[in-house]
Design an enzyme around this catalytic site. Structure first.
Site, PDB file in Angstrom:
ATOM      1  CD1 TRP A 145      -2.736   1.780   0.544  1.00 43.37           C
ATOM      2  CD2 TRP A 145      -1.241   2.515   2.007  1.00 43.37           C
ATOM      3  NE1 TRP A 145      -2.830   2.847   0.881  1.00 43.37           N
ATOM      4  CE2 TRP A 145      -2.157   3.360   1.582  1.00 43.37           C
ATOM      5  CE3 TRP A 145      -0.245   2.580   3.089  1.00 43.37           C
ATOM      6  CZ2 TRP A 145      -2.175   4.878   2.396  1.00 43.37           C
ATOM      7  CZ3 TRP A 145      -0.182   4.056   3.676  1.00 43.37           C
ATOM      8  CH2 TRP A 145      -1.179   5.080   3.274  1.00 43.37           C
ATOM      9  CD  GLU A 175      -4.827  -1.729   2.077  1.00 44.76           C
ATOM     10  OE1 GLU A 175      -3.620  -2.136   2.286  1.00 44.76           O
ATOM     11  OE2 GLU A 175      -5.630  -1.490   2.798  1.00 44.76           O
ATOM     12  CE  LYS A 183      -6.480   5.958   2.650  1.00 48.71           C
ATOM     13  NZ  LYS A 183      -5.354   5.657   3.644  1.00 48.71           N
ATOM     14  CG  ASP A 193      -8.749  -1.173   4.336  1.00 45.58           C
ATOM     15  OD1 ASP A 193      -9.769  -0.674   4.905  1.00 45.58           O
ATOM     16  OD2 ASP A 193      -7.653  -1.217   5.032  1.00 45.58           O
ATOM     17  CG  HIS A 199      -8.705   1.828   1.869  1.00 45.69           C
ATOM     18  ND1 HIS A 199      -7.491   1.284   1.328  1.00 45.69           N
ATOM     19  CD2 HIS A 199      -8.827   1.977   2.926  1.00 45.69           C
ATOM     20  CE1 HIS A 199      -6.871   1.635   2.331  1.00 45.69           C
ATOM     21  NE2 HIS A 199      -7.518   1.915   3.346  1.00 45.69           N
ATOM     22  CG  HIS A 246      -6.164  -4.685   4.932  1.00 43.96           C
ATOM     23  ND1 HIS A 246      -5.141  -3.662   4.924  1.00 43.96           N
ATOM     24  CD2 HIS A 246      -5.252  -5.701   5.283  1.00 43.96           C
ATOM     25  CE1 HIS A 246      -3.886  -3.935   4.910  1.00 43.96           C
ATOM     26  NE2 HIS A 246      -3.906  -5.262   5.118  1.00 43.96           N
ATOM     27  CG  ASP A 253      -9.706   4.556   5.595  1.00 46.35           C
ATOM     28  OD1 ASP A 253     -10.080   3.429   6.391  1.00 46.35           O
ATOM     29  OD2 ASP A 253      -8.435   4.692   5.287  1.00 46.35           O
ATOM     30  CG  ASP A 312      -7.979   2.432   9.593  1.00 45.84           C
ATOM     31  OD1 ASP A 312      -8.157   1.228   9.101  1.00 45.84           O
ATOM     32  OD2 ASP A 312      -7.385   3.391   9.008  1.00 45.84           O
ATOM     33  CG  ASP A 354      -5.397  -1.850   8.152  1.00 44.60           C
ATOM     34  OD1 ASP A 354      -4.880  -1.292   9.121  1.00 44.60           O
ATOM     35  OD2 ASP A 354      -5.332  -1.068   7.049  1.00 44.60           O
TER      36      ASP A 354
HETATM   37  C1  RNT Z   1      -3.771   2.575   4.841  1.00 43.48           C
HETATM   38  C2  RNT Z   1      -3.858   1.101   4.611  1.00 43.48           C
HETATM   39  C3  RNT Z   1      -2.732   0.075   5.002  1.00 43.48           C
HETATM   40  C4  RNT Z   1      -2.399   0.444   6.261  1.00 43.48           C
HETATM   41  C5  RNT Z   1      -1.408  -0.226   7.074  1.00 43.48           C
HETATM   42  C6  RNT Z   1      -0.963   0.252   8.040  1.00 43.48           C
HETATM   43  O1  RNT Z   1      -4.875   3.344   4.431  1.00 43.48           O
HETATM   44  O2  RNT Z   1      -5.369   0.460   4.999  1.00 43.48           O
HETATM   45  O3  RNT Z   1      -3.129  -1.173   4.844  1.00 43.48           O
HETATM   46  O4  RNT Z   1      -3.647   0.648   7.325  1.00 43.48           O
HETATM   47  O5  RNT Z   1      -0.515  -0.783   6.041  1.00 43.48           O
HETATM   48 ZN    ZN Z   2      -5.444  -1.490   4.739  1.00 46.99          ZN
END
Ligand code: RNT
Ligand code: ZN
Length: 419
Positions: A187, A228, A230, A261, A264, A288, A296, A298, A328
């Site tokens: 990523w 990955e 986004k 993810d 994302h 993820h 986003d 997390d 994640d």
């Molecule tokens: C970032 C991505 C990525 C990170 C990690 C820390 O938006 O989701 O995967 O969260 O690599």
């Molecule tokens: Zn991620």
């Protein structure tokens, strides 16, 4: 609750499921074979041990200052072991390159070697778990202006290409030494805060950089590459070089794993619906599992509709064997070990729920055109005695039920609060 009572409740629950043609034993058997990759970075707020002195960057942000975060690799391993002991099943651990533990001189990211991760590999071997890996394209002076693999400066690009090449080799070494395939996930944060004049050139550069990184064939039994995409990051609102479409196309063309993810995409877009589409054209994917709240963000994963839909897709589509499940999220406002356990247990619960669906019956109603019956059954099965099966599964796997939090509190008192 005593083991006898858990068992008694389970026997009744199993009978109830049997009436619907569902085999709870088979579901638990299947579940015990699914590994979740626990992400190292929840343990220390994506800090790592490089001590670059640079901010997190890359549009990533961790909020909160809950005491007791791991400050050394030993502390992080100790915390992860505590988390693993409270999560049913055998799982994996996912490392970022910034968690290297050099035995001699510290190497720059483009020169990292498998031996910089030897202590982690030895630990994973002792735990009987596999490792996954992530090159780190943030928290570094050469990523300070927000561009890495798509940078217009050839020298900076070269540095990050070399980092990618080094990381795949480390992933392969982890896979070889542990006898368990490592998934190395790429990523990058590259993008612009404001409207770009040229959307094309950075993407052309990213294609070239990725092609160079992936040039060398690596035995897929040892290492698998994932990419990955986004939608946007903080400070990178207008344009992300590695968008979903970019990586989807790149993954299909080059048969890489696509990493989806959950945070994302547009806020009302869920990744559950994407799985059966992308797996028409890709051999495998990485997930993820995350939870965005308004953006986003997390947040720690919980057993919500999105997570259940995700697990249902994996089970209903028969995609479990082609999906690598990674977590994640990063929340520093609550106990970090508990955060790992909450997110992992929620994910496993969602999978168990999905494995306990009367899927043949639902499918039959659908193919018969009985959409009323389909909706009615979907609603009824929500109140099946799932909790009794979950408690029994935890008991059988030798981990606590709802009382796991007492263990974390004890650990906090004895270990993390003293840091
Ligand atoms: C970032 C991505 C990525 C990170 C990690 C820390 O938006 O989701 O995967 O969260 O690599
Ligand atoms: Zn991620």
């Amino acid at each position: 609750m005593s083991a006898e009572r858990i068992d008694a409740a389970y026997q009744l629950a199993a009978e109830r499921y049997r009436e619907l043609g569902i085999d709870t034993e088979a579901a638990m058997e299947k579940l015990s074979g699914i590994s979740i990759s626990l992400h190292c970075w929840q343990g220390d707020d994506v800090g790592g041990f490089e001590q670059q002195g640079t901010e997190l960057g890359g549009g990533l942000a961790v909020t909160g200052n809950y005491p007791g975060k791991a400050r050394t690799p030993d502390e992080l391993r100790c915390d992860a072991e505590k988390a693993f002991s409270l999560i049913p099943g055998r799982h994996r651990f996912s490392l970022h390159s910034t968690y290297a533990e050099p035995r001699g001189k510290r190497r720059e990211r483009n020169e990292l070697e498998p031996e910089d991760f030897q202590t982690w590999i030895d630990w994973a071997a002792a735990q009987g778990i596999g490792l996954d890996f992530n090159p780190t394209y943030f928290s570094h002076p050469k990523a300070a202006d927000g561009f890495t693999l798509a940078h217009s400066d050839a020298g900076i690009r070269r540095f990050w290409i070399e980092h990618g090449i080094a990381c795949r080799k480390i992933g392969a070494a982890m896979g070889r030494k542990l006898g368990k395939t490592c998934v190395t996930n790429f990523w990058i944060p590259d993008g612009y805060k404001d409207i770009p004049a040229d959307r094309k050139a950075p993407r052309e550069r990213l294609v070239q950089s990725l092609d160079e990184i992936f040039k060398e064939e690596i035995d897929p039994k040892l290492n698998l590459d994932a990419i990955e995409g986004k939608l946007f990051g903080m400070g990178v609102e207008s344009y992300t070089v590695g968008s979903h479409e970019f990586y989807l196309a790149y993954a299909v063309k080059n048969q890489k794993l696509l990493c989806l993810d959950a945070g994302h995409y547009h806020p009302t877009e869920t990744i559950a619906d994407k799985i059966s589409s992308v797996l028409m054209f890709l051999p495998e994917i990485l997930l993820h599992v995350s939870r965005g709240v308004r953006w986003d963000s997390d947040h720690v994963v919980i057993l919500n509709d999105d997570l259940q839909a995700l697990a249902q897709e994996l089970v209903r589509g028969g995609f479990l064997d082609r999906t690598h499940i990674g977590l994640d999220f990063f929340d520093a406002t609550i106990n970090r070990v508990a955060a790992w356990v909450i997110g992992a247990r929620a994910t496993i619960k969602a999978l168990l729920m999905a494995l306990l669906e009367p899927i043949d019956q639902l499918r039959r109603l659908e193919s018969d055109g009985d959409l009323t019956g389909r909706l009615a059954l979907m609603e009824e099965i929500k109140t099946l005695p799932f909790g009794a099966v979950w408690d029994y599964y935890c008991l059988r796997q030798g981990v606590p039920g709802a009382t796991w939090i007492d263990e974390v509190r004890r650990y906090e008192e004895q270990v993390t609060s003293r840091r």
